[in-house]
Structure formats: C-alpha cells, structure tokens
Scaffold this motif. Sequence first.
Motif, PDB file in Angstrom:
ATOM      1  N   CYS A  69       0.839  -1.195   0.000  1.00 58.45           N
ATOM      2  CA  CYS A  69       0.000   0.000   0.000  1.00 58.45           C
ATOM      3  C   CYS A  69       0.874   1.245   0.000  1.00 58.45           C
ATOM      4  N   CYS A  70       0.584   2.189  -0.873  1.00 56.34           N
ATOM      5  CA  CYS A  70       1.371   3.419  -0.977  1.00 56.34           C
ATOM      6  C   CYS A  70       0.991   4.440   0.086  1.00 56.34           C
ATOM      7  N   ASP A  79      -6.642   3.405  -5.155  1.00 56.32           N
ATOM      8  CA  ASP A  79      -7.209   4.587  -4.531  1.00 56.32           C
ATOM      9  C   ASP A  79      -7.228   5.741  -5.515  1.00 56.32           C
ATOM     10  N   HIS A  80      -8.350   6.434  -5.590  1.00 59.59           N
ATOM     11  CA  HIS A  80      -8.436   7.660  -6.383  1.00 59.59           C
ATOM     12  C   HIS A  80      -7.922   8.808  -5.519  1.00 59.59           C
ATOM     13  N   TYR A  81      -6.760   9.337  -5.855  1.00 58.23           N
ATOM     14  CA  TYR A  81      -6.237  10.450  -5.057  1.00 58.23           C
ATOM     15  C   TYR A  81      -7.258  11.585  -5.028  1.00 58.23           C
ATOM     16  N   LEU A  82      -7.726  11.998  -6.195  1.00 57.14           N
ATOM     17  CA  LEU A  82      -8.898  12.874  -6.274  1.00 57.14           C
ATOM     18  C   LEU A  82     -10.107  11.965  -6.430  1.00 57.14           C
ATOM     19  N   PRO A  83     -11.020  11.945  -5.472  1.00 58.37           N
ATOM     20  CA  PRO A  83     -12.127  10.985  -5.479  1.00 58.37           C
ATOM     21  C   PRO A  83     -12.978  11.103  -6.731  1.00 58.37           C
ATOM     22  N   GLN A  84     -13.333   9.953  -7.277  1.00 58.05           N
ATOM     23  CA  GLN A  84     -14.094   9.957  -8.522  1.00 58.05           C
ATOM     24  C   GLN A  84     -15.509  10.503  -8.328  1.00 58.05           C
ATOM     25  N   GLU A  89      -5.734  23.100   1.922  1.00 61.49           N
ATOM     26  CA  GLU A  89      -4.351  22.656   1.716  1.00 61.49           C
ATOM     27  C   GLU A  89      -4.294  21.148   1.514  1.00 61.49           C
ATOM     28  N   GLN A  90      -3.203  20.680   0.955  1.00 62.39           N
ATOM     29  CA  GLN A  90      -2.994  19.259   0.700  1.00 62.39           C
ATOM     30  C   GLN A  90      -3.057  18.453   1.995  1.00 62.39           C
ATOM     31  N   THR A  91      -3.772  17.320   1.951  1.00 66.80           N
ATOM     32  CA  THR A  91      -3.912  16.474   3.142  1.00 66.80           C
ATOM     33  C   THR A  91      -2.991  15.273   3.109  1.00 66.80           C
ATOM     34  N   PHE A  92      -2.847  14.635   1.934  1.00 63.89           N
ATOM     35  CA  PHE A  92      -2.093  13.392   1.849  1.00 63.89           C
ATOM     36  C   PHE A  92      -0.939  13.494   0.854  1.00 63.89           C
ATOM     37  N   ILE A  93       0.038  12.654   1.066  1.00 62.99           N
ATOM     38  CA  ILE A  93       1.144  12.527   0.124  1.00 62.99           C
ATOM     39  C   ILE A  93       0.626  11.899  -1.171  1.00 62.99           C
ATOM     40  N   VAL A 118       2.013  17.840   5.749  1.00 60.91           N
ATOM     41  CA  VAL A 118       1.352  16.772   4.993  1.00 60.91           C
ATOM     42  C   VAL A 118       1.744  15.405   5.540  1.00 60.91           C
ATOM     43  N   ILE A 119       3.026  15.216   5.825  1.00 60.56           N
ATOM     44  CA  ILE A 119       3.497  13.947   6.381  1.00 60.56           C
ATOM     45  C   ILE A 119       2.825  13.666   7.720  1.00 60.56           C
ATOM     46  N   ALA A 120       2.777  14.678   8.584  1.00 65.94           N
ATOM     47  CA  ALA A 120       2.180  14.502   9.904  1.00 65.94           C
ATOM     48  C   ALA A 120       0.690  14.201   9.816  1.00 65.94           C
TER      49      ALA A 120
END
Length: 235
Positions: free
Chosen positions: A54-55, A66-71, A105-109, A152-154
């Motif tokens: 899992c990435c 996983d869709h990084y941007l949800p479909q 802001e960005q939530t996930f890597i 983002v990492i945290a």
Amino acid sequence: MEAYDIYVDGEVWKLDSSFGDKPVADVLRSNYGVLRSGALKEIGAELLARSSLCCLCALRDSSELDHYLPQEDFPEFAALSLNLVPACSVCNNKKRRDFRNERGEQTFIHAYLDDLPDSLPFLRASLSDAPTVTPSFHVVQPAGMSASQFTVIAQQFELFELDAAYSGASVELLLERREALEEYFGDGGAADVMKYLDRDARSAARRVGVNHWRPTILAAAAASPDFCSGGFRYL
C-alpha cells in the motif's frame, strides 16, 4: 485538458471539478469500471501491480486502486492512471474523499508526484522499558524539510493511524528475531545484540529507505540499552 496539465504540475489539491452533477459525470465515472473489470482490466491490473505494498501505509498488501482525487467529486480523473494509487482496503476506507483540509491545503502525500527526501529522516520510534516492552512511532520535522511538507506527512501519519499499525507490525518483527537475540545475548551480551540489530537496521534502510517503519524500529531497538540487555524478553 487544462485540468490534466495542472494535475501533472503537481498542485493537485487546488483543482476543482468541471462537471459536478452533469449527466456526463456518470459516464466518466463508468470508465473506471471498464478499467478494473471491463475490456481494459489488464491495464487496471498493471496499475495495481505498480506497488505490492500500500502506498499510503507501506505496511499492508495493496489490493485496491485509490483515487487520489475521489471519482465522486472528480469524474474526469476516474480512469486517469496518474490519479490511481495502489492501496490496501484499510487505508482506502480511511482516506475516503479527504484530499484537502478545511484550509484548502494538501492532506495526503501523492505517491507519484511528491518527492520525499530520503536523506532526511522524519520517522522515529522508541521502546518502552520492561516489564512491558512496547514500540511506538512518531514523526519529527528534520532540518532542511519545509513546514508545509512536514505538515502533509504529519497529517497522513495521524489520519491513517500509522503509530498503531507500525507498532503492531514491529512487535511481530522483533519476536521473529527472538531466537537470534537470545543467541547473540548469550555469546556476547548486550553489545552483540546491539551490533546485530544495528546491522539489520542499516541493511533494511538500504533496501527500503530510512523512513520505512522496519529499519526505524530496528534502529530504535539497537539504541535501547534496556532492550539489548534482555528487555527483548518482555515484548
């Protein structure tokens, strides 16, 4: 096409969908079904095979894309390969549709677009003392890492509950070495146990990087005098 260009440039979390509830949105979403079980399912299998782990957690086997941007919100990216990341079902369910926080802001890597510096260790581990030895993990901002990248990492570490996940896996990892630890302790005491664990940690870091949970817990065990002096018996 402009949206795809923005995606490739990396600031994915700034995108807004152009389709909303338009009828074409459902048609675009249906492309993912074709990619996973229709005429293009072999391509879907190739995307899943990009990573056996899992990435999002780097712990469990990948079983879904996983869709990084949800479909649901971005149907135009439902079958875009750059938007499809191998993940386990646990992380995929936890992520849901949260790709940016309440501040926009960005939530996930993003596994494909975010370049995490492997020379900057940000994952740390520690071991509690006997009578119960319990691993724990946390992240720290290393010198040279921007505050935005560390945020983002945290966020990812907390939202995917990686402390608990890594701690459980670490107990099993160390228990697998129990017999070897006993032998090294019997031959040369704590010093030999420390050398064995340190060598194992450095070898693992060369394979998977310094921010993987495996070399991190091995290094923490090697640095613990209590653990190396027989505390490993109290896992």
